[in-house]
Design a protein around this motif. Structure first.
Motif, mmCIF file in Angstrom:
data_model
loop_
_atom_site.group_PDB
_atom_site.id
_atom_site.type_symbol
_atom_site.label_atom_id
_atom_site.label_comp_id
_atom_site.label_asym_id
_atom_site.label_seq_id
_atom_site.Cartn_x
_atom_site.Cartn_y
_atom_site.Cartn_z
ATOM 1 N N ARG B 77 0.833 -1.205 0.000
ATOM 2 C CA ARG B 77 0.000 0.000 0.000
ATOM 3 C C ARG B 77 0.868 1.256 0.000
ATOM 4 N N THR B 293 -5.627 9.255 13.897
ATOM 5 C CA THR B 293 -5.448 8.054 13.090
ATOM 6 C C THR B 293 -5.010 6.872 13.958
ATOM 7 N N VAL B 318 -2.726 -1.551 15.523
ATOM 8 C CA VAL B 318 -4.022 -2.027 15.033
ATOM 9 C C VAL B 318 -3.920 -3.533 14.823
ATOM 10 N N ASN B 320 -4.657 -7.194 13.161
ATOM 11 C CA ASN B 320 -4.820 -7.677 11.795
ATOM 12 C C ASN B 320 -6.207 -8.309 11.622
ATOM 13 N N VAL B 321 -7.217 -7.446 11.654
ATOM 14 C CA VAL B 321 -8.568 -7.924 11.355
ATOM 15 C C VAL B 321 -8.981 -7.357 10.012
ATOM 16 N N LYS B 322 -9.888 -8.064 9.348
ATOM 17 C CA LYS B 322 -10.292 -7.641 8.018
ATOM 18 C C LYS B 322 -11.388 -6.594 8.116
ATOM 19 N N LEU B 323 -11.197 -5.458 7.483
ATOM 20 C CA LEU B 323 -12.282 -4.502 7.350
ATOM 21 C C LEU B 323 -12.895 -4.690 5.956
ATOM 22 N N LEU B 324 -13.886 -3.889 5.605
ATOM 23 C CA LEU B 324 -14.559 -4.102 4.322
ATOM 24 C C LEU B 324 -13.591 -3.987 3.141
ATOM 25 N N SER B 325 -12.636 -3.094 3.278
ATOM 26 C CA SER B 325 -11.729 -2.830 2.161
ATOM 27 C C SER B 325 -10.516 -3.735 2.159
ATOM 28 N N ALA B 326 -9.924 -3.919 3.321
ATOM 29 C CA ALA B 326 -8.602 -4.527 3.418
ATOM 30 C C ALA B 326 -8.324 -4.818 4.886
ATOM 31 N N ALA B 328 -6.960 -4.278 8.522
ATOM 32 C CA ALA B 328 -6.863 -3.003 9.235
ATOM 33 C C ALA B 328 -5.470 -2.356 9.155
ATOM 34 N N VAL B 330 -3.463 -2.266 6.681
ATOM 35 C CA VAL B 330 -3.391 -1.609 5.371
ATOM 36 C C VAL B 330 -4.221 -0.315 5.399
ATOM 37 N N VAL B 331 -5.374 -0.396 6.032
ATOM 38 C CA VAL B 331 -6.233 0.782 6.160
ATOM 39 C C VAL B 331 -5.503 1.894 6.909
ATOM 40 N N GLU B 334 -2.820 3.569 4.792
ATOM 41 C CA GLU B 334 -3.371 4.544 3.847
ATOM 42 C C GLU B 334 -3.737 5.855 4.550
ATOM 43 N N GLN B 335 -4.386 5.745 5.678
ATOM 44 C CA GLN B 335 -4.811 6.955 6.384
ATOM 45 C C GLN B 335 -3.615 7.804 6.807
#
Ligand SMILES: [Zn+2]
Ligand SMILES: [Zn+2]
Ligand SMILES: [Zn+2]
Lengths: 210, 469, 469, 210
Positions: B77, B293, B318, B320-326, B328, B330-331, B334-335
């Protein structure tokens, strides 16, 4: 003679000296010790609990009330021969194996005690076996576990498994809490309840023992 | 072994409010691969941790898989978003610190992949390794000896040898006393925990870490009052203790956290130390900070203001759980990258605009909460200016707390910060408590030892002798 | 029923680049409780969804519990962070739209709690209700009749009656054709899907929604090209299709999404419509946008620039999973509030600073990706200015795509935007494809019908007659 | 005579006319049809697969290669009597019940076909029973399910349960994918594999059939 109302108010205000004085006054006026406890001391703590749950009282303030209440209880104990403190239930409490977080668990313990529960606080980093031992020893109504790490929360499951293996699971209710814990997780591991904070833990225990 | 500071700070490294801004530190830190922290660019610092699972021999394959998956996702990412560079923090867990080979292995999984992305795609990155302060596992803890300490130091050393660029820790000396101080809102005990116990323990610990850094070529980063003032912050956020107490406690951590730099650490300071702006002001080192963040790790009242003078911007941690996009991590990556882009873009327009951005970040939070108020850059400089006058860390700690109360009261009077009615009285309670503290450390120890539960910690581990019967 | 537009836009509502900024819309929208969107303040818009679970009679108690838990956590956090106001979006799922009583019930759970927080704490909030476009469940879909449509309209009506303030939808007319256009990168088919099918379907659908809004006193918000250009964005982000194709496709959605406002909707536009800035420029309505803080729902190359001219700032959607600090919807709420604080703080310093902030948000992304570049405020105005000259939505769609290619090529030549070498040739491919499209809609339909799979959709639902044998 | 190399290159470039011509040339030169397929057509698609997985080729480009390859296959089919296309495995593919997402699933199908698998694409919104029927009918090696919604992903579990109930679970491998799906979730519901994207789905299927 002092009134239960006044005693309850003194507990609420965390005024230890006042609580001691009012308790003595009530007892010497012939009040029933159990009524002094229930309608005076515990009634005051109940008001504290409500405000605490609504974020309208701070922990140190709650602690002062608890300390004041305990001072009142001491007065009663000393005035009566062979007086047994009434308990609304027994709870074994601990932070699970591998986890050293103390504060949240202790808050829960303090709130439970103030509400009239008898609490056996095992401490932190408690092995499943230690929980089993404590259940055998104290015969509690509820086992309450805390975890703050994602890498220790699975030990809640291990503890429940150990209770099952020891044939004790049916005898106790199990409740869980801590930052990474959710109702879903509680359901998943087969706990009987989940409380998001110390204030609701008391409510939860009351509800479970109804 | 001698734990004398190698540096003292008697004046501010940051000379004026106009020099106090994100991205720029008086003493930038240069890493082996050429990345420089504090020389103009704010970099994202990403931290990640395992989802709910046990760590034991049998789950180690899954642990490895998790870290491999997380680092790959993060780096991909960062590359896809053209990050100018990245810092990855590996906060080791108790299990992966007590058993050094596990920590070392994870450290290597991350470092190798980071090198791969640097070689293949030119994405520069640094690995910060933060072993867990496992000493507190034994109760009461042994602070200066024992297997736990030894394995922790081995973890530091080996991870550094295996390529960790920056070494940090969230040290816990004095935590038992401070925990009690928090729930009772007893600033006397808090000051003792921070200004006496914390300071003494950090001198010992950081002399070791700095030595390891020198031996291995790693960078001795910094510490954090995470176990102290962040616990206060979390309790305040839950309504458990007054926000003003948490604010005063934060300021009181300054002399303690500064010890790392007195012992030779050079930054970047650790992300979760919200006292970081004070470290930058006084020691001039670059700092990592976290705010909105990092809401994935803890909620706070300082989501924007925390960024004012940061040199790295972090998500704290954070799962390592899956959010809708990717997943967490990775999310978060990005932020953080977008947050940094915005700050760097404003700074590219000229210093005056970086200062504008800084002031908006500050103003957007500082009026609403005393914890934010004490992080306002001008307030940071004002309090720091007073603290560098004190030679004694304990006295400085007491002074810091007193200054915090004073500044908040003044801010309240000026209408610069709001404090809820039922918190106001706590300012006076704290103030009164501070006044009972003698200026002599020996005397304070003599007084306070009877108020403390000596079953929970060992005075001898802090070179303190129990004098009461 | 007549689906004639009630409004046409032949000039821009936003008169100059200096009037094109976040928080301020030419035509603000006032809600019943006094909140005004687009009158100076950027508000957070929070959206939340269920964690992995089925929705059926037996799980409805858990569904209710989940929504109750989410809304309580969101509102508590918004109150604790002193949010100036809040928009909550309820994106209903297929199950909770097809069975209106379920959607209505959830709508009520949220609205009641929101009223409670408004009454108790003065936290003003608005509920945006977005039923699912369930028409696509039947394959090939019936667009203008049938039980699915009926239940969807009932859900709209009843939720509005039960207090939903804003009505929106992610309508799907033309999606079957557009899906195919995307994977083959066929801009001819994309333009047909958007400019002919999408436009025709939205005229029908929005005439209904506007009527429902009028009847119930709700606000007809807006639509989004989510199923179209956001699918393109997601595919581009995964490296499946060229970013330039996604950028051109985005611009080509403008005439389609504008239909909502031509039919009488007044905004705020739907968050996930990244074409929102064009809606604001042309129709003057306030818009909700999402970017970095929606990374939980999808990764993107437009994390900052999306905020440039937003009036509400959204997280798109997040599952109710527990993060280290709190449930994810609470985390998103906190992040959005801080983002909004920063924008509003800069704006409080004066319009020129809001414009500075806008330009940094734009500049930080626009150079790196063509999808960001076409959202640059000056580019938005430039393209919009050309599009309002066209009366015919299909011709405007074709023109939009052509303008997008032209603008990206020019940006590339000027060094204002980067496009990877292997994407550059796609600009020419797209351009060549556009040139094959006739300017006459009838003729285009006649030509393209043999290229399309007519088993996947029903031309008669769009009032199109198959003329080929 | 044309070389396998050239044919493979023409597939890679998505040059349909060239593929047709080269295939004809190879066949008329006496090449073994199976070799033309494996060393020419599929070899070209394998290179495509590698680049696609590395994000170095776009879907429309892959589709052009796939179309070119299919044109070559058609030439072979028409030139041979009773020619059976070799298949490296049979896969039943569908989006689960309640879920209408098509694109990702179709990409997976396309990549699998190009790699030499026989794919039965059931479509979207597929009931567990429909999957069971398809397994009975097509006797596949693998069942591949897609879901994009958190509220439909649990239907992957229902489908696996239905396969178990029908006594078919042992006969097939089950793989899952889609935005909200993770390896953890795949493990949890007892799937045999999880692929994060269309390109890795092919690899996964190859691995499972080794
Ligand atoms: Zn920390
Ligand atoms: Zn951290
Ligand atoms: Zn959407």
């Amino acid at each position: 003679m002092a009134s239960f109302e006044e005693l309850s108010q003194a507990v609420f205000e965390g005024d230890e000296a006042q609580v001691v004085e009012l308790t003595k006054s009530l007892l010497s006026g012939g009040a029933d010790p159990l009524e002094v406890i229930n309608r005076g001391l515990i009634a005051g703590m109940e008001r504290v609990g409500v405000l605490f749950k609504n974020n309208e009282m701070f922990v140190p303030e709650v602690l002062m009330s608890a300390r004041a209440m305990n001072a009142g209880v001491e007065v009663i104990k000393q005035s009566q021969r062979a007086f047994d403190m009434p308990s609304i239930g027994k709870i074994v409490l601990g932070t699970v194996k591998g986890d050293l977080h103390d504060i949240g668990k202790n808050l829960v313990g303090m709130m439970l005690e103030s509400a009239g529960f008898t609490v056996y606080n095992l401490g932190v980093d408690i092995d499943p076996d230690k929980f089993v031992e404590a259940v055998k020893k104290y015969q509690p109504d509820i086992v309450a576990m805390s975890a703050l790490l994602t890498t220790t929360m699975m030990n809640m499951k291990s503890t429940i498994d150990a209770l099952v293996a020891a044939g004790l699971r049916e005898r106790v209710k199990v409740i869980v809490g801590g930052a990474p814990i959710s109702q879903d997780f509680a359901n998943e591991i087969g706990a009987d309840g989940y409380a998001p904070d110390a204030a609701s833990a008391t409510e939860l225990c009351r509800r479970l023992l109804e | 072994m001698d734990y004398k500071p190698v540096k003292t700070f008697s004046e501010l490294a940051v000379k004026s409010l106009d020099d106090f801004v994100y991205g720029i530190a008086p003493h930038p830190v240069k890493a082996k691969n050429g990345m420089v922290i504090g020389a103009g660019t704010v970099y994202p610092e990403i931290n990640m941790t395992l989802p709910p699972m046990n760590i034991e021999e049998s789950t180690m394959p899954e642990v490895r898989r998790q870290y491999a998956e997380m680092i790959e996702g993060i780096l991909k990412r960062a590359k896809d978003l053209y990050a100018p560079g990245l810092i990855v923090e590996l906060e080791l867990l108790p299990e992966t610190t007590m058993k050094p080979e596990w920590g070392i292995e994870i450290n290597k999984i991350l470092r190798d992949k980071m090198h791969e992305y640097e070689d293949k795609y030119g994405l520069k990155s640094l690995l910060r390794c933060t072993p867990n302060d496992t000493r507190e596992i034994l109760r009461p803890p042994l602070m200066k000896r024992g297997e736990l300490l030894e394995n922790m130091l081995i973890t530091f050393e080996k991870c550094a040898e295996e390529g960790a660029d920056i070494l940090s820790i969230e040290s816990t000396g004095g935590k038992e006393v401070h925990d009690e101080a928090l729930v009772t809102c007893n600033i006397r005990k808090a000051i003792f925990a921070l200004g006496v116990l914390g300071v003494r323990d950090m001198r010992f610990l950081w002399s070791n870490i700095v030595r390891i850094a020198e031996r291995t070529g790693a960078i001795a980063g910094g510490d954090t009052a995470c176990g102290f003032a962040n616990t206060a912050l979390a309790l305040a956020e839950q309504g458990m203790i007054p926000r003003v107490f948490a604010a005063v406690d934060r300021v009181a951590t300054i002399p303690r956290s500064l010890v790392a730099f007195e012992m030779g650490a050079i930054g970047p300071d650790k992300d979760c130390g919200y006292e970081g702006p004070y470290m930058k002001a006084i020691a001039g080192i670059p700092i990592s900070m976290e705010g909105k963040t990092a809401a994935c790790a803890h909620l706070s009242a300082i989501g924007n203001i925390a960024a004012c003078v940061c040199d790295m911007w972090s998500n704290e941690s954070v799962q390592n759980v899956k959010l809708l996009s990717a997943p967490a991590p990775v999310v978060s990556t990005e932020q953080l990258i977008y947050d940094c882009r915005l700050m760097n873009e404003a700074a590219a327009d000229g210093r005056s605009f970086a200062l504008k951005m800084r002031d908006w970040l500050a103003a957007s939070d500082s009026r609403l909460d005393p914890q934010a108020y004490v992080l306002r850059p001008d307030i940071v400089l004002e309090i720091s200016q007073e603290l560098v006058k004190e030679k004694d860390a304990f006295v400085a700690t007491k002074k810091a707390a007193a200054l915090a109360v004073e500044v908040i009261k003044r801010g309240l009077a000026r209408g610069e910060v709001q404090v809820s009615p039922r918190e106001k009285k706590w300012l006076d309670i704290i103030s009164t408590q501070i006044d009972t503290i003698p200026d002599d450390g020996e005397k304070f120890w003599y007084e306070i030892q009877k108020e403390l539960d000596l079953k929970k910690w060992r005075p001898e581990e802090y070179d303190l002798e129990v004098t009461h019967a």
